[in-house]
Design a protein around this motif. Structure first.
Motif, PDB file in Angstrom:
ATOM      1  N   SER A   1       0.812  -1.221   0.000  1.00 44.06           N
ATOM      2  CA  SER A   1       0.000   0.000   0.000  1.00 44.06           C
ATOM      3  C   SER A   1       0.845   1.271   0.000  1.00 44.06           C
ATOM      4  N   ALA A   2       1.976   1.279   0.702  1.00 41.18           N
ATOM      5  CA  ALA A   2       2.824   2.480   0.726  1.00 41.18           C
ATOM      6  C   ALA A   2       3.399   2.758  -0.661  1.00 41.18           C
ATOM      7  N   HIS A   3       3.819   1.714  -1.355  1.00 48.23           N
ATOM      8  CA  HIS A   3       4.320   1.883  -2.730  1.00 48.23           C
ATOM      9  C   HIS A   3       3.191   2.337  -3.654  1.00 48.23           C
ATOM     10  N   LEU A   4       2.066   1.662  -3.548  1.00 46.71           N
ATOM     11  CA  LEU A   4       0.945   1.956  -4.452  1.00 46.71           C
ATOM     12  C   LEU A   4       0.439   3.381  -4.279  1.00 46.71           C
TER      13      LEU A   4
ATOM     14  N   GLU B   1       9.314   0.134 -10.408  1.00 46.56           N
ATOM     15  CA  GLU B   1      10.479  -0.741 -10.238  1.00 46.56           C
ATOM     16  C   GLU B   1      10.569  -1.240  -8.799  1.00 46.56           C
ATOM     17  N   GLU B   2      10.305  -0.371  -7.819  1.00 44.80           N
ATOM     18  CA  GLU B   2      10.305  -0.789  -6.413  1.00 44.80           C
ATOM     19  C   GLU B   2       9.282  -1.902  -6.183  1.00 44.80           C
ATOM     20  N   ILE B   3       8.105  -1.762  -6.774  1.00 45.84           N
ATOM     21  CA  ILE B   3       7.033  -2.751  -6.605  1.00 45.84           C
ATOM     22  C   ILE B   3       7.434  -4.086  -7.229  1.00 45.84           C
ATOM     23  N   ILE B   4       8.006  -4.041  -8.421  1.00 45.41           N
ATOM     24  CA  ILE B   4       8.444  -5.275  -9.077  1.00 45.41           C
ATOM     25  C   ILE B   4       9.513  -5.967  -8.232  1.00 45.41           C
TER      26      ILE B   4
END
Length: 139
Positions: free
Chosen positions: A93-96, A123-126
């Protein structure tokens, strides 16, 4: 024992990308192809007729269903770009919140165009998805 319906194919991912009709979706697919290959270090593999995957893992559920599937990937669909993050987005959720315009499914991130999102956050999420997969399904 039921297997995953979506299996690797002999379709070449770069050729598939070049055949994408919509010019923005095609260019975004080129970008994601290069980005995911760089992030993962793995060569792309087509899964079914329209999913470009990277890496594999073997799963086995308590129900007895088991099979192999990609660790991450994407599909340039007509309506949007779909980025697959296994095992899902529940803890991201923080990334999104920083990503930009998107919609979610269980393991699917729907993006209209890459220009709508922050590529560094994508890229962080991947990477986070790959890290989660490595914990659950070690290489």
């Amino acid at each position: 024992m039921a297997e995953n319906k979506t299996q690797p194919t002999a379709i070449k991912p770069a050729e598939y990308v070049e055949a994408v009709e919509h010019p923005v979706r095609r260019e975004d697919a080129r970008t994601l192809l290069a980005l995911m290959e760089r992030i993962t270090g793995w060569k792309p593999q087509m899964w079914g007729p329209a999913i470009i995957g990277f890496g594999t893992y073997h799963y086995k559920y308590e129900s007895g269903r088991e099979g192999d599937f990609m660790r991450t990937g994407f599909s340039p669909r007509k309506a949007n770009m779909v980025v697959y993050i296994m095992p899902g987005y529940s803890d991201y959720s923080a990334h999104l919140a920083r990503l930009g315009k998107h919609k979610l499914g269980k393991s699917c991130l729907y993006i209209n165009k890459l220009a709508d999102v922050d590529m560094a956050v994508l890229e962080e999420i991947i990477r986070a998805g790959l890290d989660d997969m490595a914990k659950k399904y070690p290489l």
